[in-house]
Scaffold this motif. Sequence first.
Motif, PDB file in Angstrom:
ATOM      1  N   GLY A 276       0.783  -1.232   0.000  1.00  0.00           N
ATOM      2  CA  GLY A 276       0.000   0.000   0.000  1.00  0.00           C
ATOM      3  C   GLY A 276       0.807   1.269   0.000  1.00  0.00           C
ATOM      4  O   GLY A 276       0.283   2.321  -0.364  1.00  0.00           O
ATOM      5  N   ASN A 277       2.058   1.213   0.425  1.00  0.00           N
ATOM      6  CA  ASN A 277       2.874   2.425   0.438  1.00  0.00           C
ATOM      7  C   ASN A 277       3.304   2.793  -0.975  1.00  0.00           C
ATOM      8  O   ASN A 277       3.573   1.919  -1.795  1.00  0.00           O
ATOM      9  CB  ASN A 277       4.119   2.238   1.304  1.00  0.00           C
ATOM     10  CG  ASN A 277       3.793   2.303   2.784  1.00  0.00           C
ATOM     11  OD1 ASN A 277       2.630   2.414   3.161  1.00  0.00           O
ATOM     12  ND2 ASN A 277       4.809   2.224   3.610  1.00  0.00           N
ATOM     13  N   LYS A 278       3.389   4.084  -1.223  1.00  0.00           N
ATOM     14  CA  LYS A 278       3.908   4.537  -2.508  1.00  0.00           C
ATOM     15  C   LYS A 278       5.422   4.662  -2.396  1.00  0.00           C
ATOM     16  O   LYS A 278       5.943   5.458  -1.610  1.00  0.00           O
ATOM     17  CB  LYS A 278       3.301   5.879  -2.920  1.00  0.00           C
ATOM     18  CG  LYS A 278       3.757   6.326  -4.303  1.00  0.00           C
ATOM     19  CD  LYS A 278       3.021   7.566  -4.763  1.00  0.00           C
ATOM     20  CE  LYS A 278       3.417   7.924  -6.192  1.00  0.00           C
ATOM     21  NZ  LYS A 278       2.678   9.105  -6.696  1.00  0.00           N
ATOM     22  N   ASN A 279       6.128   3.881  -3.162  1.00  0.00           N
ATOM     23  CA  ASN A 279       7.591   3.864  -3.133  1.00  0.00           C
ATOM     24  C   ASN A 279       8.126   4.715  -4.280  1.00  0.00           C
ATOM     25  O   ASN A 279       7.819   4.461  -5.447  1.00  0.00           O
ATOM     26  CB  ASN A 279       8.101   2.427  -3.255  1.00  0.00           C
ATOM     27  CG  ASN A 279       7.476   1.520  -2.216  1.00  0.00           C
ATOM     28  OD1 ASN A 279       7.788   1.599  -1.040  1.00  0.00           O
ATOM     29  ND2 ASN A 279       6.541   0.669  -2.656  1.00  0.00           N
ATOM     30  N   LYS A 280       8.908   5.721  -3.932  1.00  0.00           N
ATOM     31  CA  LYS A 280       9.423   6.662  -4.931  1.00  0.00           C
ATOM     32  C   LYS A 280      10.928   6.475  -5.057  1.00  0.00           C
ATOM     33  O   LYS A 280      11.668   6.626  -4.080  1.00  0.00           O
ATOM     34  CB  LYS A 280       9.116   8.102  -4.523  1.00  0.00           C
ATOM     35  CG  LYS A 280       7.639   8.372  -4.264  1.00  0.00           C
ATOM     36  CD  LYS A 280       7.438   9.776  -3.717  1.00  0.00           C
ATOM     37  CE  LYS A 280       6.010  10.016  -3.284  1.00  0.00           C
ATOM     38  NZ  LYS A 280       5.820  11.373  -2.713  1.00  0.00           N
ATOM     39  N   GLY A 281      11.379   6.148  -6.251  1.00  0.00           N
ATOM     40  CA  GLY A 281      12.803   5.920  -6.478  1.00  0.00           C
ATOM     41  C   GLY A 281      13.349   6.771  -7.601  1.00  0.00           C
ATOM     42  O   GLY A 281      12.615   7.507  -8.280  1.00  0.00           O
ATOM     43  N   PHE A 282      14.652   6.647  -7.807  1.00  0.00           N
ATOM     44  CA  PHE A 282      15.338   7.497  -8.780  1.00  0.00           C
ATOM     45  C   PHE A 282      16.512   6.727  -9.367  1.00  0.00           C
ATOM     46  O   PHE A 282      17.330   6.171  -8.632  1.00  0.00           O
ATOM     47  CB  PHE A 282      15.830   8.764  -8.085  1.00  0.00           C
ATOM     48  CG  PHE A 282      16.453   9.789  -8.990  1.00  0.00           C
ATOM     49  CD1 PHE A 282      15.676  10.557  -9.835  1.00  0.00           C
ATOM     50  CD2 PHE A 282      17.823   9.999  -8.981  1.00  0.00           C
ATOM     51  CE1 PHE A 282      16.241  11.516 -10.647  1.00  0.00           C
ATOM     52  CE2 PHE A 282      18.403  10.947  -9.797  1.00  0.00           C
ATOM     53  CZ  PHE A 282      17.614  11.715 -10.631  1.00  0.00           C
ATOM     54  N   ILE A 283      16.570   6.662 -10.680  1.00  0.00           N
ATOM     55  CA  ILE A 283      17.699   6.052 -11.374  1.00  0.00           C
ATOM     56  C   ILE A 283      18.628   7.172 -11.832  1.00  0.00           C
ATOM     57  O   ILE A 283      18.221   8.056 -12.593  1.00  0.00           O
ATOM     58  CB  ILE A 283      17.240   5.211 -12.579  1.00  0.00           C
ATOM     59  CG1 ILE A 283      16.381   4.033 -12.113  1.00  0.00           C
ATOM     60  CG2 ILE A 283      18.441   4.723 -13.367  1.00  0.00           C
ATOM     61  CD1 ILE A 283      17.102   3.045 -11.215  1.00  0.00           C
ATOM     62  N   ALA A 284      19.870   7.135 -11.325  1.00  0.00           N
ATOM     63  CA  ALA A 284      20.833   8.195 -11.610  1.00  0.00           C
ATOM     64  C   ALA A 284      21.904   7.700 -12.581  1.00  0.00           C
ATOM     65  O   ALA A 284      22.012   6.508 -12.871  1.00  0.00           O
ATOM     66  CB  ALA A 284      21.486   8.679 -10.310  1.00  0.00           C
ATOM     67  N   MET A 285      22.708   8.638 -13.058  1.00  0.00           N
ATOM     68  CA  MET A 285      23.796   8.288 -13.973  1.00  0.00           C
ATOM     69  C   MET A 285      24.842   7.433 -13.272  1.00  0.00           C
ATOM     70  O   MET A 285      25.554   6.665 -13.912  1.00  0.00           O
ATOM     71  CB  MET A 285      24.423   9.563 -14.533  1.00  0.00           C
ATOM     72  CG  MET A 285      23.430  10.425 -15.298  1.00  0.00           C
ATOM     73  SD  MET A 285      24.068  12.052 -15.752  1.00  0.00           S
ATOM     74  CE  MET A 285      25.023  11.624 -17.211  1.00  0.00           C
ATOM     75  N   ASN A 286      24.934   7.578 -11.957  1.00  0.00           N
ATOM     76  CA  ASN A 286      25.896   6.791 -11.187  1.00  0.00           C
ATOM     77  C   ASN A 286      25.201   5.900 -10.160  1.00  0.00           C
ATOM     78  O   ASN A 286      25.787   5.539  -9.135  1.00  0.00           O
ATOM     79  CB  ASN A 286      26.916   7.713 -10.494  1.00  0.00           C
ATOM     80  CG  ASN A 286      26.255   8.810  -9.675  1.00  0.00           C
ATOM     81  OD1 ASN A 286      25.068   9.094  -9.821  1.00  0.00           O
ATOM     82  ND2 ASN A 286      27.027   9.438  -8.811  1.00  0.00           N
TER      83      ASN A 286
END
Length: 539
Positions: A276-286
Amino acid sequence: MKKCFRMMMIFFLVLITTSYVIDNAQASSYLDNGKEYTGYITNENKEVRYSFVLDKPSEVSFETTTEVYGNRFNIYDDMNNALDSIFSQGSKATPQKSTITLDLKPGKYTFVSSVIDFSREEGKYSFKMKKKEFDVNEIEPNDGTTGATSIVFDKKYSGHLAYNDQVDYYKFEVPAQGMIELNGEGFIAGGTNIAVYDANNKSITRDHHSGSKITPSKFNETLYLKKGTYYIEFYTDRHWPERSGAYNFSVSFSNAHANETEPNDGTTQASEIKFGNKNKGFIAMNDTIDYYSFTNSKTEDISFSIESYLNGGLDFTIYDENNKSIRSKYTSSTHITPGVINFTENLPAGKYYIAIERGSYYDSYGNYNFTIGDSAITKFKDYSANAYWTQPFIWGMANDVIKGDVKSMKLSPYNKLNEVQWLAMIFRYSKPDEVKEDKNNWTKVYYDLSKKYSIPNSGKPYSALRRGDVAVIMAQAFQGKKVSEREAIQWMYDNNLTTGKDPSKPKDYANFGANDSLARAQAVVFLYRAIEEQDLEFN
């Protein structure tokens, strides 16, 4: 005798004139900008030296004219290192005009007019020095990471690359995962070279931007970086040190607002998530892959809802605790048009891992979010893993915003929203400790709380709500103050909670459709956007 006397007089005049030029240069200590100097090369005086000082980074030009074949003009630094030179093939009949131009760092220099020792050439030469100074705010020396000039976001910086200062470094800190915008222009012969490195001197990017001193390079680079220390390098090609000049730039930062726990680059570092939680992620150059883990206590249908804003695409893979791939999905996406993955997978009880990584595009970076739901939501007959409300409903069920009808086993997402349903959604999330439903009159507590917190209502729990009423109740609950219907609708627009009924039309009162009804799913989406996407808080 007369001929001998005439030759002696000419020789004497040459000596006087040459001495005057040297003394004139020395009298004012250094060469004057824009002033013309004249000198003579003779068999007895084959070299004449002039000094000049640069207080600021400068572009220096020497415009020369000479009637001496083999006349060489050189520029030396204060350590007597030769920087650049030009060679003349002039004559008395046809003097040669030449220009030598260099970008130089501040310091003391020497300009030399000479011929080689065995030359018998004699004659007159003249020159004029012109300098163009640059006001820069870089702090020299900044020729490596240890001496890098520290910079802050949203401030303009300027620097200068010279024949004898071919590299400048700047240091900045990225406070959280996010996007860096590197903007500026370079007035550099041959174009502007820029590189970015992490704290371990690992290259993040290296680019060349075409341009010249009269048609500057324009650069606008977007970097997707994880939290950390970084360095920007401006440099000239070591094989072409004359490709130098001035530049300016600024750096800005946009937070990705990810809630993942870094590092999570493998199963041993996986971020544990809840249904149920909204998981926020980020794909970076490194940082190109993220791992998450979850555990289900029984065999059940698990719902997965993913949105990718990576500029290219995203791979989403589920593994069991033995690292065996269970299911893999891919979606193409852009920063503006998200890619969506919705599916349900029947999984036995156990621990599982989710791996999220950029797709096959090398430059695929950006934000993503996902939600997983267990049988608490997937058990309902009308639940859909591919609806616009899928992720909001998974979130709503996990956060007790919605309950569903356990008798009919339906969520009824497309039914018209009534007043008590909307009040219940608002207070179940904002005042959970005060919500105590009476089995005999479950609606009463929501009207009591409405009175306590001055939330307007008609007192008709099962009457369908107008969209305008939905906006007023929501705006007042979040802001804690009374608002008109038009003010409430504008608040919805301002906080990106709605685009109106027709996104192609203006965001105004008419396009909101205040007198129309609203579906239950739309109401949950409004709440989800406010809390999970816009980070709004109830007053």
